[in-house]
Design an enzyme around this catalytic site. Structure first.
Site, PDB file in Angstrom:
ATOM      1  N   ASP A   1      -7.941  -5.276   0.035  1.00 24.41           N
ATOM      2  CA  ASP A   1      -8.470  -6.127  -1.035  1.00 24.41           C
ATOM      3  C   ASP A   1      -8.054  -7.587  -0.919  1.00 24.41           C
ATOM      4  OD1 ASP A   1      -9.897  -4.161  -2.384  1.00 24.41           O
ATOM      5  OD2 ASP A   1      -8.103  -3.414  -3.368  1.00 24.41           O
TER       6      ASP A   1
ATOM      7  N   HIS B   1       0.846  -1.195   0.000  1.00 24.79           N
ATOM      8  CA  HIS B   1       0.000   0.000   0.000  1.00 24.79           C
ATOM      9  C   HIS B   1       0.876   1.237   0.000  1.00 24.79           C
ATOM     10  CE1 HIS B   1      -3.116   2.881   1.017  1.00 24.79           C
ATOM     11  NE2 HIS B   1      -3.959   1.970   0.577  1.00 24.79           N
TER      12      HIS B   1
END
Ligand code: CMC
Length: 396
Positions: free
Chosen positions: A331, A274
Protein backbone atom coordinates in the site's frame (compact mmCIF):
# COMPACT_ATOMS: atom_id res chain seq x y z
CA UNK A 1 -9.12 -23.53 30.01
CA UNK A 2 -5.62 -24.89 29.61
CA UNK A 3 -6.77 -26.91 26.62
CA UNK A 4 -7.01 -23.75 24.45
CA UNK A 5 -4.07 -22.20 22.64
CA UNK A 6 -4.08 -18.45 23.17
CA UNK A 7 -3.16 -16.82 19.85
CA UNK A 8 -4.60 -13.29 19.62
CA UNK A 9 -4.27 -12.02 16.05
CA UNK A 10 -3.72 -15.61 14.85
CA UNK A 11 0.01 -15.08 14.45
CA UNK A 12 0.72 -18.81 14.72
CA UNK A 13 -2.52 -20.46 13.66
CA UNK A 14 -3.24 -21.99 10.26
CA UNK A 15 -7.02 -21.79 9.93
CA UNK A 16 -7.32 -23.90 6.78
CA UNK A 17 -5.48 -25.84 4.11
CA UNK A 18 -5.26 -24.06 0.77
CA UNK A 19 -3.75 -24.59 -2.70
CA UNK A 20 -4.11 -21.00 -3.86
CA UNK A 21 -1.37 -18.66 -2.63
CA UNK A 22 2.04 -19.26 -1.06
CA UNK A 23 4.01 -16.65 0.88
CA UNK A 24 7.52 -16.95 2.29
CA UNK A 25 7.67 -13.78 4.36
CA UNK A 26 11.37 -14.05 5.20
CA UNK A 27 12.45 -14.49 1.61
CA UNK A 28 9.89 -12.05 0.15
CA UNK A 29 8.30 -14.72 -2.06
CA UNK A 30 4.69 -14.60 -3.25
CA UNK A 31 3.29 -17.29 -5.55
CA UNK A 32 -0.21 -17.59 -7.00
CA UNK A 33 -0.84 -21.28 -7.69
CA UNK A 34 2.94 -21.72 -7.84
CA UNK A 35 3.68 -18.84 -10.24
CA UNK A 36 5.91 -16.01 -8.93
CA UNK A 37 4.09 -12.71 -8.65
CA UNK A 38 6.88 -11.01 -10.63
CA UNK A 39 6.24 -13.23 -13.67
CA UNK A 40 2.48 -12.84 -13.52
CA UNK A 41 2.83 -9.07 -13.14
CA UNK A 42 5.05 -8.86 -16.17
CA UNK A 43 3.20 -11.15 -18.56
CA UNK A 44 -0.44 -11.46 -17.57
CA UNK A 45 -3.75 -9.78 -17.98
CA UNK A 46 -5.73 -9.50 -14.72
CA UNK A 47 -8.39 -11.81 -16.16
CA UNK A 48 -5.78 -14.54 -16.69
CA UNK A 49 -4.76 -14.18 -13.04
CA UNK A 50 -8.39 -14.26 -11.86
CA UNK A 51 -8.86 -17.45 -13.90
CA UNK A 52 -5.66 -18.91 -12.43
CA UNK A 53 -6.76 -18.16 -8.86
CA UNK A 54 -10.23 -19.59 -9.41
CA UNK A 55 -9.40 -22.70 -11.43
CA UNK A 56 -5.78 -23.45 -10.50
CA UNK A 57 -4.23 -23.24 -13.99
CA UNK A 58 -3.49 -20.47 -16.46
CA UNK A 59 -6.14 -20.40 -19.19
CA UNK A 60 -5.63 -21.30 -22.85
CA UNK A 61 -6.55 -18.58 -25.33
CA UNK A 62 -9.97 -20.14 -25.83
CA UNK A 63 -10.59 -20.54 -22.11
CA UNK A 64 -9.58 -16.95 -21.47
CA UNK A 65 -11.92 -15.68 -24.17
CA UNK A 66 -14.83 -17.64 -22.76
CA UNK A 67 -14.01 -16.48 -19.22
CA UNK A 68 -13.78 -12.81 -20.23
CA UNK A 69 -17.07 -13.11 -22.12
CA UNK A 70 -18.75 -14.56 -19.07
CA UNK A 71 -17.32 -11.92 -16.72
CA UNK A 72 -18.41 -9.21 -19.14
CA UNK A 73 -21.93 -10.60 -19.44
CA UNK A 74 -22.24 -10.60 -15.66
CA UNK A 75 -21.02 -7.04 -15.22
CA UNK A 76 -24.43 -5.43 -15.73
CA UNK A 77 -26.45 -4.53 -12.62
CA UNK A 78 -30.11 -5.15 -12.02
CA UNK A 79 -31.83 -1.81 -12.68
CA UNK A 80 -33.49 -1.79 -9.28
CA UNK A 81 -30.08 -2.00 -7.61
CA UNK A 82 -29.52 1.57 -8.75
CA UNK A 83 -32.14 2.81 -6.37
CA UNK A 84 -29.99 1.58 -3.46
CA UNK A 85 -27.51 4.31 -4.27
CA UNK A 86 -30.17 6.98 -3.98
CA UNK A 87 -30.40 6.19 -0.29
CA UNK A 88 -26.81 7.25 0.28
CA UNK A 89 -25.87 10.83 1.00
CA UNK A 90 -23.50 12.22 -1.65
CA UNK A 91 -20.60 12.33 0.83
CA UNK A 92 -20.93 8.73 1.99
CA UNK A 93 -17.57 6.99 1.89
CA UNK A 94 -17.36 4.79 -1.25
CA UNK A 95 -16.40 1.80 0.93
CA UNK A 96 -19.59 2.30 2.95
CA UNK A 97 -21.61 2.20 -0.27
CA UNK A 98 -19.64 -0.81 -1.51
CA UNK A 99 -20.30 -2.83 1.66
CA UNK A 100 -24.00 -2.02 1.47
CA UNK A 101 -24.58 -2.56 -2.22
CA UNK A 102 -22.53 -5.76 -2.49
CA UNK A 103 -24.38 -7.06 0.58
CA UNK A 104 -27.65 -6.23 -1.15
CA UNK A 105 -26.78 -8.61 -4.00
CA UNK A 106 -27.76 -11.32 -1.54
CA UNK A 107 -31.32 -10.02 -1.81
CA UNK A 108 -31.21 -10.36 -5.61
CA UNK A 109 -29.55 -13.75 -5.86
CA UNK A 110 -30.76 -16.26 -3.32
CA UNK A 111 -33.65 -18.46 -4.39
CA UNK A 112 -31.80 -20.05 -7.31
CA UNK A 113 -28.63 -20.60 -5.28
CA UNK A 114 -27.76 -24.23 -4.79
CA UNK A 115 -24.53 -24.18 -2.88
CA UNK A 116 -24.13 -27.94 -3.31
CA UNK A 117 -23.84 -27.54 -7.08
CA UNK A 118 -20.29 -26.62 -8.23
CA UNK A 119 -21.66 -24.93 -11.36
CA UNK A 120 -23.92 -22.69 -9.27
CA UNK A 121 -20.98 -21.79 -7.09
CA UNK A 122 -18.85 -21.01 -10.13
CA UNK A 123 -21.57 -18.71 -11.48
CA UNK A 124 -21.72 -16.91 -8.12
CA UNK A 125 -17.97 -16.34 -8.27
CA UNK A 126 -17.90 -14.98 -11.84
CA UNK A 127 -20.95 -12.84 -11.13
CA UNK A 128 -19.15 -11.26 -8.19
CA UNK A 129 -15.98 -10.57 -10.22
CA UNK A 130 -18.11 -9.18 -13.05
CA UNK A 131 -20.26 -6.86 -10.98
CA UNK A 132 -17.64 -5.49 -8.60
CA UNK A 133 -16.16 -2.83 -10.98
CA UNK A 134 -19.66 -1.72 -12.00
CA UNK A 135 -20.72 -1.23 -8.38
CA UNK A 136 -17.35 0.36 -7.52
CA UNK A 137 -17.59 2.89 -10.36
CA UNK A 138 -21.21 3.62 -9.39
CA UNK A 139 -20.12 4.55 -5.84
CA UNK A 140 -17.84 7.18 -7.37
CA UNK A 141 -20.41 8.46 -9.88
CA UNK A 142 -22.95 8.78 -7.09
CA UNK A 143 -20.53 10.73 -4.92
CA UNK A 144 -19.93 13.28 -7.69
CA UNK A 145 -23.56 13.40 -8.79
CA UNK A 146 -22.97 11.96 -12.26
CA UNK A 147 -25.17 9.43 -14.06
CA UNK A 148 -24.01 5.82 -13.99
CA UNK A 149 -22.29 4.44 -17.07
CA UNK A 150 -23.13 0.94 -18.27
CA UNK A 151 -20.36 -1.60 -18.79
CA UNK A 152 -19.58 -2.31 -22.45
CA UNK A 153 -19.13 -5.83 -23.76
CA UNK A 154 -16.27 -4.97 -26.09
CA UNK A 155 -14.04 -3.40 -23.44
CA UNK A 156 -11.57 -5.30 -21.27
CA UNK A 157 -12.06 -5.51 -17.50
CA UNK A 158 -9.77 -2.57 -16.70
CA UNK A 159 -10.91 -0.50 -19.70
CA UNK A 160 -14.49 -1.00 -18.65
CA UNK A 161 -13.80 0.17 -15.13
CA UNK A 162 -12.00 3.32 -16.30
CA UNK A 163 -14.79 4.01 -18.79
CA UNK A 164 -17.48 3.61 -16.13
CA UNK A 165 -15.52 5.95 -13.84
CA UNK A 166 -14.62 8.73 -16.21
CA UNK A 167 -16.74 8.56 -19.37
CA UNK A 168 -18.68 11.73 -19.98
CA UNK A 169 -21.43 9.80 -21.71
CA UNK A 170 -24.79 9.31 -20.09
CA UNK A 171 -26.01 5.74 -19.46
CA UNK A 172 -27.92 5.81 -22.71
CA UNK A 173 -25.31 7.30 -24.91
CA UNK A 174 -21.92 5.76 -25.47
CA UNK A 175 -19.32 8.03 -26.92
CA UNK A 176 -17.54 5.85 -29.49
CA UNK A 177 -14.51 8.13 -29.44
CA UNK A 178 -14.10 8.10 -25.71
CA UNK A 179 -10.39 7.75 -25.07
CA UNK A 180 -9.21 5.25 -22.52
CA UNK A 181 -5.53 5.84 -21.83
CA UNK A 182 -3.58 2.60 -22.52
CA UNK A 183 -0.98 3.65 -19.94
CA UNK A 184 -3.72 3.84 -17.29
CA UNK A 185 -5.13 0.47 -18.36
CA UNK A 186 -1.68 -1.16 -18.10
CA UNK A 187 -1.04 0.32 -14.66
CA UNK A 188 -4.45 -0.68 -13.36
CA UNK A 189 -4.03 -4.19 -14.71
CA UNK A 190 -0.76 -4.51 -12.82
CA UNK A 191 -2.16 -3.17 -9.55
CA UNK A 192 -5.14 -5.52 -9.79
CA UNK A 193 -2.79 -8.50 -10.29
CA UNK A 194 -0.64 -7.52 -7.30
CA UNK A 195 -3.68 -7.11 -5.04
CA UNK A 196 -5.62 -10.15 -6.27
CA UNK A 197 -4.82 -12.55 -3.43
CA UNK A 198 -2.72 -12.82 -0.30
CA UNK A 199 -3.69 -16.08 1.41
CA UNK A 200 -5.40 -15.80 4.83
CA UNK A 201 -5.32 -12.01 5.32
CA UNK A 202 -8.00 -10.45 7.52
CA UNK A 203 -10.58 -9.92 4.77
CA UNK A 204 -10.15 -13.36 3.18
CA UNK A 205 -10.33 -14.99 6.59
CA UNK A 206 -13.51 -13.00 7.23
CA UNK A 207 -15.04 -14.27 3.98
CA UNK A 208 -14.11 -17.83 4.93
CA UNK A 209 -15.44 -17.49 8.47
CA UNK A 210 -18.75 -16.02 7.31
CA UNK A 211 -19.04 -18.67 4.58
CA UNK A 212 -18.32 -21.49 7.03
CA UNK A 213 -21.81 -20.90 8.43
CA UNK A 214 -23.35 -21.46 4.99
CA UNK A 215 -24.28 -17.77 4.61
CA UNK A 216 -25.19 -16.21 1.27
CA UNK A 217 -21.94 -15.73 -0.70
CA UNK A 218 -22.59 -12.07 -1.56
CA UNK A 219 -23.14 -11.30 2.12
CA UNK A 220 -19.85 -13.09 2.84
CA UNK A 221 -18.02 -10.91 0.31
CA UNK A 222 -19.62 -7.82 1.90
CA UNK A 223 -18.17 -9.01 5.24
CA UNK A 224 -14.77 -9.26 3.55
CA UNK A 225 -15.12 -5.71 2.22
CA UNK A 226 -15.86 -4.46 5.75
CA UNK A 227 -12.69 -6.15 7.06
CA UNK A 228 -10.64 -4.72 4.19
CA UNK A 229 -11.71 -1.16 4.95
CA UNK A 230 -9.65 -0.73 8.12
CA UNK A 231 -6.38 1.23 7.94
CA UNK A 232 -4.37 -1.75 9.24
CA UNK A 233 -5.47 -3.65 6.11
CA UNK A 234 -6.68 -2.30 2.74
CA UNK A 235 -7.54 1.14 4.12
CA UNK A 236 -3.79 1.75 4.44
CA UNK A 237 -3.52 2.92 0.80
CA UNK A 238 -5.86 5.83 1.51
CA UNK A 239 -4.09 6.50 4.82
CA UNK A 240 -0.67 6.61 3.10
CA UNK A 241 -1.76 9.39 0.76
CA UNK A 242 -3.27 11.36 3.64
CA UNK A 243 -0.04 10.86 5.62
CA UNK A 244 2.20 11.97 2.74
CA UNK A 245 0.02 15.02 2.16
CA UNK A 246 0.22 15.85 5.87
CA UNK A 247 4.02 15.43 5.95
CA UNK A 248 4.19 17.68 2.90
CA UNK A 249 7.93 18.27 2.58
CA UNK A 250 11.11 16.23 3.00
CA UNK A 251 12.34 18.34 5.93
CA UNK A 252 9.32 17.19 7.99
CA UNK A 253 10.21 13.49 7.64
CA UNK A 254 12.33 13.22 10.84
CA UNK A 255 9.44 14.62 12.87
CA UNK A 256 7.05 11.95 11.58
CA UNK A 257 9.62 9.16 11.97
CA UNK A 258 10.00 10.23 15.60
CA UNK A 259 6.21 10.16 16.05
CA UNK A 260 6.06 6.64 14.54
CA UNK A 261 8.70 5.44 17.02
CA UNK A 262 7.11 7.10 20.03
CA UNK A 263 5.13 4.45 21.93
CA UNK A 264 2.97 7.15 23.52
CA UNK A 265 1.89 8.37 20.10
CA UNK A 266 -0.66 6.20 18.23
CA UNK A 267 0.77 7.38 14.87
CA UNK A 268 2.24 4.63 12.68
CA UNK A 269 4.03 5.00 9.41
CA UNK A 270 1.23 3.95 7.08
CA UNK A 271 2.22 1.57 4.31
CA UNK A 272 5.03 0.20 6.46
CA UNK A 273 5.23 -3.18 8.16
CA UNK A 274 3.55 -6.48 7.47
CA UNK A 275 2.46 -9.44 9.54
CA UNK A 276 4.11 -11.92 7.17
CA UNK A 277 6.84 -10.09 5.22
CA UNK A 278 9.86 -9.56 7.45
CA UNK A 279 12.34 -8.75 4.70
CA UNK A 280 10.54 -6.98 1.90
CA UNK A 281 7.12 -7.08 0.27
CA UNK A 282 7.71 -8.18 -3.34
CA UNK A 283 4.59 -6.30 -4.42
CA UNK A 284 5.99 -3.02 -3.09
CA UNK A 285 9.18 -3.53 -5.11
CA UNK A 286 7.17 -3.96 -8.31
CA UNK A 287 4.90 -1.01 -7.55
CA UNK A 288 7.79 1.33 -6.78
CA UNK A 289 9.31 0.54 -10.19
CA UNK A 290 5.94 1.03 -11.85
CA UNK A 291 5.49 4.46 -10.25
CA UNK A 292 8.40 5.76 -12.36
CA UNK A 293 6.89 4.32 -15.55
CA UNK A 294 3.36 5.53 -14.84
CA UNK A 295 4.33 9.04 -13.84
CA UNK A 296 6.47 9.30 -16.95
CA UNK A 297 3.82 7.67 -19.18
CA UNK A 298 1.04 9.88 -17.82
CA UNK A 299 3.36 12.87 -17.99
CA UNK A 300 2.93 13.62 -14.32
CA UNK A 301 5.47 14.79 -11.84
CA UNK A 302 4.13 14.03 -8.39
CA UNK A 303 6.10 15.55 -5.51
CA UNK A 304 4.44 12.99 -3.21
CA UNK A 305 6.38 10.24 -5.00
CA UNK A 306 9.67 12.02 -4.28
CA UNK A 307 8.51 12.41 -0.69
CA UNK A 308 7.61 8.71 -0.43
CA UNK A 309 11.02 7.68 -1.79
CA UNK A 310 12.74 9.96 0.72
CA UNK A 311 10.59 8.63 3.56
CA UNK A 312 11.43 5.03 2.65
CA UNK A 313 15.14 5.84 2.47
CA UNK A 314 15.04 7.62 5.82
CA UNK A 315 13.05 4.88 7.58
CA UNK A 316 15.18 2.05 6.28
CA UNK A 317 18.27 3.65 7.78
CA UNK A 318 16.63 3.94 11.19
CA UNK A 319 17.39 1.27 13.83
CA UNK A 320 13.74 1.11 14.94
CA UNK A 321 12.53 0.06 11.47
CA UNK A 322 15.55 -2.21 10.89
CA UNK A 323 15.16 -4.05 14.21
CA UNK A 324 11.40 -4.49 13.85
CA UNK A 325 11.80 -5.49 10.18
CA UNK A 326 9.38 -2.86 8.95
CA UNK A 327 9.50 -2.35 5.19
CA UNK A 328 7.19 -0.62 2.73
CA UNK A 329 4.21 -2.84 1.95
CA UNK A 330 1.94 -3.08 -1.10
CA UNK A 331 0.00 0.00 0.00
CA UNK A 332 2.96 2.37 0.35
CA UNK A 333 3.30 3.23 -3.35
CA UNK A 334 -0.02 2.05 -4.84
CA UNK A 335 -1.76 5.34 -4.01
CA UNK A 336 0.79 7.31 -6.03
CA UNK A 337 -0.24 5.33 -9.10
CA UNK A 338 -3.96 5.60 -8.39
CA UNK A 339 -3.54 9.33 -7.95
CA UNK A 340 -1.75 9.57 -11.32
CA UNK A 341 -4.76 7.76 -12.86
CA UNK A 342 -7.06 10.43 -11.34
CA UNK A 343 -8.67 7.96 -8.96
CA UNK A 344 -9.88 9.95 -5.93
CA UNK A 345 -8.16 9.11 -2.64
CA UNK A 346 -11.33 7.81 -0.97
CA UNK A 347 -11.69 5.29 -3.83
CA UNK A 348 -8.28 3.68 -3.20
CA UNK A 349 -9.57 0.94 -0.90
CA UNK A 350 -12.43 0.30 -3.32
CA UNK A 351 -9.77 -0.36 -5.96
CA UNK A 352 -8.18 -2.89 -3.63
CA UNK A 353 -11.57 -4.53 -3.15
CA UNK A 354 -12.13 -4.93 -6.91
CA UNK A 355 -8.83 -6.77 -7.24
CA UNK A 356 -9.18 -8.84 -4.07
CA UNK A 357 -12.61 -10.08 -5.17
CA UNK A 358 -10.77 -12.59 -7.39
CA UNK A 359 -9.01 -13.92 -4.29
CA UNK A 360 -12.08 -13.87 -2.06
CA UNK A 361 -14.20 -15.87 -4.48
CA UNK A 362 -11.37 -18.34 -5.14
CA UNK A 363 -11.04 -19.03 -1.41
CA UNK A 364 -14.79 -19.30 -1.13
CA UNK A 365 -14.88 -21.82 -4.01
CA UNK A 366 -12.02 -23.82 -2.50
CA UNK A 367 -13.71 -23.93 0.86
CA UNK A 368 -17.17 -24.78 -0.46
CA UNK A 369 -15.73 -27.63 -2.54
CA UNK A 370 -14.62 -29.34 0.67
CA UNK A 371 -17.71 -30.72 2.40
CA UNK A 372 -15.67 -31.47 5.52
CA UNK A 373 -15.06 -27.76 6.26
CA UNK A 374 -16.35 -27.14 9.79
CA UNK A 375 -18.00 -23.94 10.96
CA UNK A 376 -15.30 -21.49 12.11
CA UNK A 377 -15.76 -21.10 15.82
CA UNK A 378 -12.75 -19.93 17.89
CA UNK A 379 -12.78 -20.20 21.68
CA UNK A 380 -11.53 -17.62 24.19
CA UNK A 381 -9.72 -17.34 27.48
CA UNK A 382 -12.45 -16.04 29.76
CA UNK A 383 -11.21 -13.23 32.03
CA UNK A 384 -14.49 -12.09 33.62
CA UNK A 385 -15.96 -12.73 37.09
CA UNK A 386 -16.64 -16.24 38.34
CA UNK A 387 -20.20 -17.44 38.90
CA UNK A 388 -22.19 -15.15 41.23
CA UNK A 389 -25.79 -14.67 42.31
CA UNK A 390 -28.26 -12.22 40.81
CA UNK A 391 -28.89 -9.03 42.86
CA UNK A 392 -32.33 -7.33 42.50
CA UNK A 393 -32.12 -3.75 41.15
CA UNK A 394 -33.25 -2.20 44.46
CA UNK A 395 -30.33 -3.80 46.26
CA UNK A 396 -27.54 -2.84 43.84
N1 CMC B 1 4.98 2.25 12.10
C1 CMC B 1 5.59 2.22 13.33
N2 CMC B 1 5.71 1.11 14.08
C2 CMC B 1 5.20 -0.02 13.59
C3 CMC B 1 4.55 -0.07 12.35
C4 CMC B 1 4.46 1.12 11.60
N3 CMC B 1 3.86 1.12 10.41
N4 CMC B 1 4.13 -1.34 12.10
C5 CMC B 1 4.48 -2.05 13.17
N5 CMC B 1 5.13 -1.27 14.06
C6 CMC B 1 5.72 -1.69 15.34
C7 CMC B 1 4.64 -1.92 16.38
O1 CMC B 1 4.44 -0.74 17.14
C8 CMC B 1 5.25 -3.03 17.20
O2 CMC B 1 6.19 -2.47 18.06
P1 CMC B 1 6.46 -3.15 19.52
O3 CMC B 1 6.96 -4.53 19.25
O4 CMC B 1 7.47 -2.25 20.15
O5 CMC B 1 5.14 -3.15 20.22
C9 CMC B 1 6.00 -3.88 16.17
O6 CMC B 1 6.33 -2.97 15.11
C10 CMC B 1 5.20 -5.03 15.60
O7 CMC B 1 3.96 -4.51 15.13
P2 CMC B 1 2.59 -5.27 15.24
O8 CMC B 1 1.49 -4.28 15.15
O9 CMC B 1 2.62 -6.15 16.45
O10 CMC B 1 2.68 -6.19 13.95
P3 CMC B 1 1.45 -6.85 13.22
O11 CMC B 1 1.99 -7.97 12.44
O12 CMC B 1 0.38 -7.17 14.22
O13 CMC B 1 0.87 -5.68 12.28
C11 CMC B 1 0.54 -4.25 10.44
C12 CMC B 1 1.14 -5.57 10.93
C13 CMC B 1 0.59 -4.22 8.93
C14 CMC B 1 -0.92 -4.14 10.89
C15 CMC B 1 1.37 -3.10 11.02
O14 CMC B 1 2.69 -3.18 10.57
C16 CMC B 1 0.78 -1.71 10.68
O15 CMC B 1 -0.10 -1.25 11.40
N6 CMC B 1 1.24 -1.07 9.58
C17 CMC B 1 0.68 0.16 9.14
C18 CMC B 1 -0.63 -0.08 8.40
C19 CMC B 1 -0.40 -0.70 7.03
O16 CMC B 1 0.41 -0.25 6.25
N7 CMC B 1 -1.23 -1.72 6.70
C20 CMC B 1 -1.18 -2.39 5.39
C21 CMC B 1 -0.70 -3.80 5.51
S1 CMC B 1 -0.27 -4.54 3.94
C22 CMC B 1 -1.70 -4.58 3.01
C23 CMC B 1 -2.88 -5.27 3.60
O17 CMC B 1 -2.78 -6.16 4.44
O18 CMC B 1 -3.97 -4.92 3.22
Amino acid sequence: FDCFTYDPGFTATASCKSNITFIDGDAGILLYRGYPIEQLAEHCDFMEVAFLLMYGELPTKQELETFCDEINRRSILDESLRSFFEGFHYDAHPMAMLVGVVGSLSAFYHSELNMKDPEHRRICATRMIGKMPTIAAATYRHSVGKPFVYPLVDLSYCENFLNMMFSRSSPNYIDPNHYIDPCAVKALNLLFILHADHEQNASTSTVRLAASTGANPYACIAAGIAALWGPAHGGANEAVLSMLTEIGTVDKIPEYIAKAKDKNDPFRLMGFGHRVYKNFDPRATIIRKTCYQVLEGCNKNDPLFELALALEEYALKDDYFIEKKLYPNVDFYSGIIYKALNIPVDMFTVMFAIARTAGWVSHWLEMMADPSTPIGRPRQLYQGPGQRNFVPIESR
